[in-house]
Scaffold this active site. Structure first.
Site, PDB file in Angstrom:
ATOM      1  N   SER A  38       0.848  -1.192   0.000  1.00 53.50           N
ATOM      2  CA  SER A  38       0.000   0.000   0.000  1.00 53.50           C
ATOM      3  C   SER A  38       0.882   1.240   0.000  1.00 53.50           C
ATOM      4  CB  SER A  38      -0.883   0.005   1.246  1.00 53.50           C
ATOM      5  OG  SER A  38      -1.408   1.306   1.430  1.00 53.50           O
ATOM      6  N   HIS A  42      -1.345  -1.356  -4.175  1.00 55.91           N
ATOM      7  CA  HIS A  42      -2.617  -1.021  -3.525  1.00 55.91           C
ATOM      8  C   HIS A  42      -2.672   0.500  -3.327  1.00 55.91           C
ATOM      9  CE1 HIS A  42      -6.096  -1.983  -0.942  1.00 55.91           C
ATOM     10  NE2 HIS A  42      -5.663  -1.010  -0.146  1.00 55.91           N
ATOM     11  N   MET A  75      -9.074   8.137  -0.155  1.00 58.45           N
ATOM     12  CA  MET A  75      -9.881   8.550   1.009  1.00 58.45           C
ATOM     13  C   MET A  75     -10.404   9.962   0.788  1.00 58.45           C
ATOM     14  SD  MET A  75      -7.537   7.160   4.130  1.00 58.45           S
ATOM     15  CE  MET A  75      -6.702   5.568   4.046  1.00 58.45           C
ATOM     16  N   HIS A 100      -8.524   1.068  -3.897  1.00 62.79           N
ATOM     17  CA  HIS A 100      -9.425   0.851  -2.756  1.00 62.79           C
ATOM     18  C   HIS A 100     -10.107   2.179  -2.442  1.00 62.79           C
ATOM     19  CE1 HIS A 100      -9.586  -0.256   1.851  1.00 62.79           C
ATOM     20  NE2 HIS A 100     -10.783  -0.173   1.319  1.00 62.79           N
ATOM     21  N   MET A 110     -11.419  -5.677   5.594  1.00 63.05           N
ATOM     22  CA  MET A 110     -10.604  -4.724   6.353  1.00 63.05           C
ATOM     23  C   MET A 110     -10.296  -5.318   7.716  1.00 63.05           C
ATOM     24  SD  MET A 110      -9.810  -2.030   4.637  1.00 63.05           S
ATOM     25  CE  MET A 110      -8.963  -1.290   6.028  1.00 63.05           C
ATOM     26  N   GLY A 148      -0.518   1.584   9.512  1.00 68.07           N
ATOM     27  CA  GLY A 148       0.237   1.350  10.739  1.00 68.07           C
ATOM     28  C   GLY A 148      -0.580   0.940  11.959  1.00 68.07           C
ATOM     29  N   ASP A 201      -6.612  -6.446   4.378  1.00 69.98           N
ATOM     30  CA  ASP A 201      -5.988  -5.120   4.410  1.00 69.98           C
ATOM     31  C   ASP A 201      -5.991  -4.542   5.816  1.00 69.98           C
ATOM     32  OD1 ASP A 201      -5.101  -2.565   3.819  1.00 69.98           O
ATOM     33  OD2 ASP A 201      -6.863  -1.993   2.649  1.00 69.98           O
ATOM     34  N   GLY A 202      -4.794  -4.366   6.367  1.00 70.77           N
ATOM     35  CA  GLY A 202      -4.654  -3.681   7.649  1.00 70.77           C
ATOM     36  C   GLY A 202      -3.881  -4.504   8.661  1.00 70.77           C
ATOM     37  N   GLY A 216       1.217  -2.015   4.142  1.00 66.64           N
ATOM     38  CA  GLY A 216       1.765  -0.678   3.977  1.00 66.64           C
ATOM     39  C   GLY A 216       2.962  -0.457   4.870  1.00 66.64           C
TER      40      GLY A 216
HETATM   41  C1  DX5 Z   1      -6.190   1.686   5.703  1.00 66.30           C
HETATM   42  C2  DX5 Z   1      -5.828   1.282   4.294  1.00 66.30           C
HETATM   43  C3  DX5 Z   1      -4.757   0.296   4.203  1.00 66.30           C
HETATM   44  C4  DX5 Z   1      -3.459   0.696   4.835  1.00 66.30           C
HETATM   45  C5  DX5 Z   1      -2.857  -0.538   5.397  1.00 66.30           C
HETATM   46  O1  DX5 Z   1      -7.387   2.373   5.683  1.00 66.30           O
HETATM   47  O2  DX5 Z   1      -6.945   0.778   3.605  1.00 66.30           O
HETATM   48  O3  DX5 Z   1      -4.546  -0.118   2.862  1.00 66.30           O
HETATM   49  O4  DX5 Z   1      -2.538   1.270   3.941  1.00 66.30           O
HETATM   50  O5  DX5 Z   1      -1.738  -0.160   6.088  1.00 66.30           O
HETATM   51  P1  DX5 Z   1      -0.944  -1.112   7.079  1.00 66.30           P
HETATM   52  O6  DX5 Z   1      -0.462  -2.274   6.289  1.00 66.30           O
HETATM   53  O7  DX5 Z   1       0.141  -0.198   7.524  1.00 66.30           O
HETATM   54  O8  DX5 Z   1      -1.902  -1.499   8.176  1.00 66.30           O
HETATM   55 ZN    ZN Z   2      -6.518  -0.194   1.590  1.00 66.97          ZN
END
Ligand code: DX5
Ligand code: ZN
Length: 229
Positions: A23, A48, A52, A81, A153, A161, A188-189, A210
């Site tokens: 991400s 990814h 937002m 996303h 999610m 993070g 994801d997350g 990410g």
């Molecule tokens: C959060 C995002 C994720 C985010 C994940 O709302 O949708 O894609 O980048 O980040 P990590 O892997 O750091 O939890």
């Molecule tokens: Zn995401």
């Protein structure tokens, strides 16, 4: 033989070839092109891209113009996303900008899901639906044959993070049980070396990461550590 791009677009194969989608939310935004090249070289399968709008989630990130600029720099699969209200308004823009997968949130359009799904399909893009941690998997039951991907999610959407929410594992398992074989399950997350195995063993096909990948000293080693779980 399939080209790299065809392989990336391929649905999950039975040998459990797990795909890794870094991400760019955790990348250096002043340097996105090189940040993408870096993970691509290190073995990333998809990129990814977290969109937002400051309404659906309390953060603002990337719009279609940035996606369009990045599209000129790489042919890797763009996994977009959309964490936005009224996603139907922006599907044309993201499709034209070069998204390959377009994933919208169930919670953002539960009353016009069919319209949104059809709009994504009209552009010949892969269609994904995401659910937040508190949304139960069974709301997706009527949709599973109409879409390509479900994004579970495993943190509250909005920021990178955060810590993996453990109840996500059971949701993945439940989704795998009720899904057609070809449905791609993406998580994801909070994915890192320790949580990747939970998601994969429960049936995940694609892991988004990410902070773990962009925070690593050795990018290749970080990506490989998620593939070998
Ligand atoms: C959060 C995002 C994720 C985010 C994940 O709302 O949708 O894609 O980048 O980040 P990590 O892997 O750091 O939890
Ligand atoms: Zn995401």
């Amino acid at each position: 033989l399939l080209s790299r791009r065809q392989r990336q677009m391929c649905i999950r194969d039975r040998s459990r070839n797990i795909l890794i989608a870094p991400s760019i939310l955790s990348a250096d935004f002043a340097n996105l092109k090189d940040e993408i090249k870096k993970v691509e070289k290190a073995g990333a399968d998809w990129i990814h891209i977290d969109v937002m709008d400051g309404h659906f989630v309390p953060n603002i990130t990337i719009g279609p113009q940035v996606v369009q600029s990045l599209r000129k720099e790489t042919s890797i699969t763009f996994d977009v996303h959309l964490m936005i209200e009224n996603p139907q308004k922006f599907i044309d823009s993201f499709a034209q900008a070069g998204a390959d997968y377009i994933t919208i949130h169930y919670e953002a359009c539960e009353n016009n899901l069919d319209e949104v799904i059809n709009k994504i399909k009209s552009h010949n893009k892969k269609t994904g639906i995401s659910i937040k941690p508190k949304t139960p998997v069974n709301v997706l039951t009527p949709l599973l044959n109409k879409i390509d991907l479900v994004l579970i999610m495993s943190v509250e959407p909005g920021f990178g993070g955060q810590k993996y929410i453990e109840t996500s594992t059971e949701k993945i398992r439940q989704l795998r049980t009720i899904s057609p074989e070809k449905l791609i399950i993406e998580v994801d997350g909070g994915i890192n070396q320790n949580t990747a195995g939970l998601a994969v063993n429960a049936g995940a096909d694609v892991l988004v990461a990410g902070a773990y990948i962009y925070g690593a000293k050795d990018t290749k080693q970080a990506i490989n550590s998620l593939k070998i779980v």
